[in-house]
Write an enzyme that holds these catalytic residues in place. Structure first.
Site, PDB file in Angstrom:
ATOM      1  N   TYR A 174       0.836  -1.207   0.000  1.00 41.71           N
ATOM      2  CA  TYR A 174       0.000   0.000   0.000  1.00 41.71           C
ATOM      3  C   TYR A 174       0.875   1.262   0.000  1.00 41.71           C
ATOM      4  O   TYR A 174       2.092   1.188  -0.123  1.00 41.71           O
ATOM      5  CB  TYR A 174      -0.947  -0.041   1.207  1.00 41.71           C
ATOM      6  CG  TYR A 174      -1.919  -1.213   1.164  1.00 41.71           C
ATOM      7  CD1 TYR A 174      -2.733  -1.421   0.052  1.00 41.71           C
ATOM      8  CD2 TYR A 174      -2.014  -2.114   2.221  1.00 41.71           C
ATOM      9  CE1 TYR A 174      -3.629  -2.483  -0.004  1.00 41.71           C
ATOM     10  CE2 TYR A 174      -2.913  -3.183   2.177  1.00 41.71           C
ATOM     11  CZ  TYR A 174      -3.716  -3.362   1.061  1.00 41.71           C
ATOM     12  OH  TYR A 174      -4.596  -4.411   1.017  1.00 41.71           O
ATOM     13  N   CYS A 340      -7.884 -24.666  13.125  1.00 46.69           N
ATOM     14  CA  CYS A 340      -7.924 -24.190  11.736  1.00 46.69           C
ATOM     15  C   CYS A 340      -7.305 -25.258  10.828  1.00 46.69           C
ATOM     16  O   CYS A 340      -6.305 -25.868  11.182  1.00 46.69           O
ATOM     17  CB  CYS A 340      -7.118 -22.894  11.672  1.00 46.69           C
ATOM     18  SG  CYS A 340      -6.715 -22.359  10.014  1.00 46.69           S
ATOM     19  N   CYS A 343      -7.416 -23.807   5.102  1.00 40.28           N
ATOM     20  CA  CYS A 343      -7.991 -23.866   3.744  1.00 40.28           C
ATOM     21  C   CYS A 343      -8.147 -22.481   3.116  1.00 40.28           C
ATOM     22  O   CYS A 343      -8.340 -22.360   1.906  1.00 40.28           O
ATOM     23  CB  CYS A 343      -9.344 -24.560   3.786  1.00 40.28           C
ATOM     24  SG  CYS A 343     -10.556 -23.698   4.822  1.00 40.28           S
ATOM     25  N   MET A 458     -27.749 -47.675   4.401  1.00 39.51           N
ATOM     26  CA  MET A 458     -29.165 -47.591   4.741  1.00 39.51           C
ATOM     27  C   MET A 458     -29.992 -47.480   3.467  1.00 39.51           C
ATOM     28  O   MET A 458     -29.765 -46.596   2.636  1.00 39.51           O
ATOM     29  CB  MET A 458     -29.434 -46.349   5.603  1.00 39.51           C
ATOM     30  CG  MET A 458     -28.642 -46.267   6.898  1.00 39.51           C
ATOM     31  SD  MET A 458     -29.100 -47.501   8.121  1.00 39.51           S
ATOM     32  CE  MET A 458     -30.665 -46.875   8.718  1.00 39.51           C
ATOM     33  N   ASP A 637     -23.847 -31.754   0.857  1.00 38.31           N
ATOM     34  CA  ASP A 637     -23.682 -31.940  -0.582  1.00 38.31           C
ATOM     35  C   ASP A 637     -24.828 -32.730  -1.200  1.00 38.31           C
ATOM     36  O   ASP A 637     -25.075 -32.635  -2.407  1.00 38.31           O
ATOM     37  CB  ASP A 637     -22.369 -32.685  -0.860  1.00 38.31           C
ATOM     38  CG  ASP A 637     -21.148 -31.843  -0.517  1.00 38.31           C
ATOM     39  OD1 ASP A 637     -21.263 -30.606  -0.546  1.00 38.31           O
ATOM     40  OD2 ASP A 637     -20.089 -32.412  -0.229  1.00 38.31           O
TER      41      ASP A 637
HETATM   42  P1  ADP Z   1     -21.202 -33.964   2.931  1.00 33.98           P
HETATM   43  O1  ADP Z   1     -20.063 -33.144   2.410  1.00 33.98           O
HETATM   44  O2  ADP Z   1     -22.509 -33.411   2.534  1.00 33.98           O
HETATM   45  O3  ADP Z   1     -21.110 -34.233   4.389  1.00 33.98           O
HETATM   46  P2  ADP Z   1     -19.928 -36.477   2.038  1.00 33.98           P
HETATM   47  O4  ADP Z   1     -19.921 -36.908   0.633  1.00 33.98           O
HETATM   48  O5  ADP Z   1     -18.669 -35.995   2.658  1.00 33.98           O
HETATM   49  O6  ADP Z   1     -21.114 -35.397   2.177  1.00 33.98           O
HETATM   50  O7  ADP Z   1     -20.436 -37.653   2.931  1.00 33.98           O
HETATM   51  C1  ADP Z   1     -21.510 -38.430   2.580  1.00 33.98           C
HETATM   52  C2  ADP Z   1     -21.394 -39.740   3.349  1.00 33.98           C
HETATM   53  O8  ADP Z   1     -22.623 -40.445   3.180  1.00 33.98           O
HETATM   54  C3  ADP Z   1     -20.298 -40.661   2.840  1.00 33.98           C
HETATM   55  O9  ADP Z   1     -19.432 -40.991   3.916  1.00 33.98           O
HETATM   56  C4  ADP Z   1     -21.052 -41.895   2.333  1.00 33.98           C
HETATM   57  O10 ADP Z   1     -20.350 -43.101   2.630  1.00 33.98           O
HETATM   58  C5  ADP Z   1     -22.355 -41.829   3.103  1.00 33.98           C
HETATM   59  N1  ADP Z   1     -23.516 -42.474   2.444  1.00 33.98           N
HETATM   60  C6  ADP Z   1     -23.996 -42.245   1.207  1.00 33.98           C
HETATM   61  N2  ADP Z   1     -25.085 -42.996   0.970  1.00 33.98           N
HETATM   62  C7  ADP Z   1     -25.319 -43.712   2.089  1.00 33.98           C
HETATM   63  C8  ADP Z   1     -26.317 -44.671   2.501  1.00 33.98           C
HETATM   64  N3  ADP Z   1     -27.309 -45.003   1.695  1.00 33.98           N
HETATM   65  N4  ADP Z   1     -26.236 -45.199   3.743  1.00 33.98           N
HETATM   66  C9  ADP Z   1     -25.250 -44.844   4.586  1.00 33.98           C
HETATM   67  N5  ADP Z   1     -24.281 -43.953   4.264  1.00 33.98           N
HETATM   68  C10 ADP Z   1     -24.318 -43.395   3.042  1.00 33.98           C
HETATM   69 FE1  SF4 Z   2      -8.873 -21.840   9.074  1.00 30.94          FE
HETATM   70 FE2  SF4 Z   2     -10.184 -22.513   6.865  1.00 30.94          FE
HETATM   71 FE3  SF4 Z   2     -11.505 -21.483   8.967  1.00 30.94          FE
HETATM   72 FE4  SF4 Z   2      -9.904 -19.945   7.544  1.00 30.94          FE
HETATM   73  S1  SF4 Z   2     -11.772 -20.961   6.831  1.00 30.94           S
HETATM   74  S2  SF4 Z   2      -9.994 -20.049   9.755  1.00 30.94           S
HETATM   75  S3  SF4 Z   2      -8.274 -21.316   7.006  1.00 30.94           S
HETATM   76  S4  SF4 Z   2     -10.450 -23.428   8.876  1.00 30.94           S
END
Ligand code: ADP
Ligand code: SF4
Length: 676
Positions: A174, A340, A343, A458, A637
């Site tokens: 700056y 932390c 990320c 499940m 997700d």
């Molecule tokens: P998020 O980021 O939303 O938490 P992830 O993809 O990290 O999602 O985690 C989803 C989890 O759900 C995975 O560990 C996967 O093994 C689990 N999963 C997906 N389908 C099933 C199911 N039918 N029964 C049990 N676990 C499941």
């Molecule tokens: Fe740490 Fe990531 Fe949180 Fe920033 S966003 S404080 S880098 S965990």
């Protein structure tokens, strides 16, 4: 000595000029994406850090007047009495918990563009701004006099707003760094030439700030201990400068020349990486020193203080991930620290012009709007909850619901918890990301009402039979194999062929060697990180992106430059402005994104990093069958594929709001209130 007593040194009060910090935990200035536009949001967030035990809590970069406007980035302002009132909210919130409040006076110089104020930008000479087709106006002596008066007036306003520490800020490129620079400062007057002359303005501002507010406020200088680079201010000159100005301020807040190191992500920078560069300053100046290093280990903090590297443990990110870090250290609860993960998603808020978010701390930025406290959840709950999926969303929901008193069953078909976080943490440079999983698993050990069932796939019938009062589906998302993403907005038949791999394939153990074309239409870390992984397993990688740079979105997390550097060092060929549109087992077809041009590139396999498809079949089956007696929600997700921070947030919000009457209105922060 008790576990808690072991860290007593960190809880000693320390004098800084006319004020005394209650302990050595110091939240250095950091941007929040809130700036002048969201004063109540900001005050509540900073106040939370003080409540959590940070002894000094500072603002972000705070513009002294209208000639320093960083629009569209959300900077702070102390231009007038309205700003004084707004910022006093923050000072009051910090004081309420016995901490000191610091304000970083800032002038952007040629770096900014003044898009909001349309005032001419000011520079040591005329130079282009960082981003826009704008050049600064060279400052003459009267401009310098006006700047000094303006800086002084801003310091007085900072004092009037209640701040205890006022900064002079001659680094980070700056205005004041321009003056210090050997190459940029070509002036022939008393502000150019020798180091003494180039430092004249900085010296004047320090002296004038001390004179204006020094009876009540400490004056801090934030400076790079190893200069600003060879052509600007080399390490030797920085040392001379700090030696020259050393006794003037009450505190030195030290950073380093390389911003990518100073706030390096964990992919590229380790904890405590600044020590070597800053260690000399304390002895040289005889003044208290603070510096950062993404410290999350109390032992590293203690060691830095004990060895005389710093007087204060400086933190931005560790204080964002865990505003209560100091309290937890004091109470000997180190295992409760939400560490932390490095990320840099927190930084992306400012870069994108939006309020801060944190991967580890979903309450960050929601202290005022939603009334979320990082350590307390008042609404008790009862009943049974089944969460399917133990990724970041499911883990966080289970954590919150467990704390609220629900009986929680968390089921995952995988043999280990963590979902994507566990898988991704095994990729090069992402090991610290496992902290998202580990913090939550650690908390479960204190929550007997949360049970984790692994290896438990499940079905809809299983879920219905379980008979929980509430069901949360957190089954995540899978990377697409058909090319659909930003560029190809529908499946591409010529990509839906043998030899096409996805990030999930690689993470699940498929070894791809030989000639690999990796198509990145996602633009964040996954493409570059997978390229690294592929090189490590012996592949020759051509990285193809529709953008102009590898992992282009990671400019927001300050990882763009180290990403290019690393790929180049690994011998990855980077092909820009091209989309992969086909693969026949021997070669990939590349389309130019600007013309009809097509080319072919030999490949044994291709990896598509394009977009993800929600794994929501279980959710839809349950909805369709209407076999559940209780409530049904999808989180993370599985609803909306996004960054990990979004999944944690989604799980947290669902956890807080489950049950009647628990979703408070989301408040809207406004600066300008039009009179009725
Ligand atoms: P998020 O980021 O939303 O938490 P992830 O993809 O990290 O999602 O985690 C989803 C989890 O759900 C995975 O560990 C996967 O093994 C689990 N999963 C997906 N389908 C099933 C199911 N039918 N029964 C049990 N676990 C499941
Ligand atoms: Fe740490 Fe990531 Fe949180 Fe920033 S966003 S404080 S880098 S965990």
């Amino acid at each position: 000595m008790s576990e808690a007593g072991r860290y007593d040194l960190l809880f000693e009060s320390v004098r800084i000029g006319p004020v005394t910090a209650p302990n050595r935990f110091y939240q250095v200035p950091h941007c929040t994406g809130m700036g002048y536009a969201r004063p109540q949001t900001l005050a509540a967030m900073r106040g939370m850090k003080a409540e959590g035990g940070w002894g000094v809590v500072c603002t972000e970069y705070c513009s002294i007047d209208q000639s320093s406007d960083d629009t569209p980035y959300p900077y702070a302002t102390i231009w007038d009495e309205d700003d004084v009132r707004n910022l006093s909210l923050m000072a009051d919130a910090v004081h309420e918990h016995g901490a000191l409040a610091g304000l970083e006076l800032w002038h952007g110089g040629s770096y900014v563009s003044n898009l909001l104020t349309r005032a001419p930008t000011l520079g040591v000479r005329s130079m282009p701004s960082r981003t826009d087709p704008v050049q600064s106006m060279p400052m003459d002596r009267s401009d310098i006099r006006a700047l000094r008066a303006s800086h002084r007036a801003a310091a007085l306003r900072a004092r009037d707003a209640g701040f205890d520490v006022v900064y002079v800020y001659p680094t980070h490129g700056y205005l004041l760094a321009e003056f210090l620079s050997r190459s940029l400062n070509t002036r022939t007057d008393e502000y150019g030439g020798s180091l003494e002359n180039r430092a004249r303005l900085v010296r004047e501002l320090i002296e004038e700030t001390c004179e204006a507010v020094g009876d009540r406020c400490a004056v801090a200088v934030r400076m790079s201990a190893d200069g600003h680079g060879e052509n600007h201010l080399d390490a030797d000159e920085a040392r001379d400068l700090i030696g020259m100005l050393g006794p003037l301020p009450d505190l030195w807040d030290l950073v380093v020349a390389e911003y990518d190191d100073e706030m390096g992500s964990s992919r590229f920078t380790r904890e405590g990486a600044l020590e070597e560069s800053v260690a000399y300053v304390r002895a040289l100046t005889g003044k208290p020193v603070v510096s950062v290093g993404r410290f999350t280990s109390p032992d590293t903090m203690l060691s830095q203080v004990r060895r005389g590297v710093v007087d204060f443990v400086g933190a931005a990110r560790p204080s964002i991930a865990d505003p209560f870090l100091p309290t937890k250290v004091r109470e000997g609860r180190g295992e409760d620290i939400r560490e932390c993960i490095g990320c840099n998603i927190c930084y992306a808020g400012n870069t994108r012009g939006a309020p801060i978010r944190c991967t580890q701390n979903p309450t960050m930025g929601e202290e005022w709007r939603r009334g979320w406290h990082p350590e307390r959840i008042d609404a008790a709950g009862e009943g049974t909850v089944l969460i399917v999926g133990a990724g970041p969303a499911g883990l966080e929901a289970a954590h919150v619901l467990g704390r609220r008193g629900f009986t929680v069953s968390l089921a995952d078909k995988a043999g280990e918890p963590g979902g994507r976080v566990t898988r991704e943490s095994r990729l090069p440079g992402l090991a610290e990301w496992a902290r998202v999983r580990d913090y939550r698993l650690g908390q479960f050990t204190r929550l007997p009402n949360v049970s984790l069932y692994l290896g438990s796939e499940m079905s809809a019938a299983d879920v219905a039979e379980f008979g929980a009062d509430h069901v949360l589906i957190a089954t995540g998302a899978r990377w697409r194999r058909d090319g659909t993403g930003r560029w190809h907005q529908a499946p591409v038949p010529s990509l839906d062929v043998a030899g096409v791999l996805t990030p999930d394939d690689i993470m699940e153990g498929t070894v791809a060697d030989g000639r690999i074309v990796l198509f990145d239409d996602d633009h964040y870390y996954m493409g570059p990180v997978l390229a690294e992984q592929l090189v490590a397993s012996g592949a020759r990688v051509t990285y193809v992106t529709t953008e102009g740079r590898a992992g282009s979105w990671s400019h927001a997390t300050q990882e763009l430059v180290p990403t290019q550097r690393r790929l180049i060092a690994l011998g990855v060929e980077i092909v820009v402005s091209k989309a992969v549109s086909g693969f026949d087992g021997e070669a990939a077809t590349l389309d130019c994104v600007y013309s009809d041009g097509q080319s072919r590139i030999a490949a044994d396999a291709i990896v598509l990093v394009t977009s993800r498809e929600p794994e929501d079949s279980l959710y839809h089956a349950l909805k369709r069958d209407r076999a559940l007696t209780g409530t049904l929600h999808r989180i993370g997700d599985c609803g909306q594929p996004s960054i990990i921070a979004a999944a944690v947030y989604s799980g947290h919000k669902a956890g807080r709001e489950l049950g009647p009457g628990t979703a408070p209105p989301s408040l809207r922060d406004r600066v300008v209130v039009v009179p009725a």
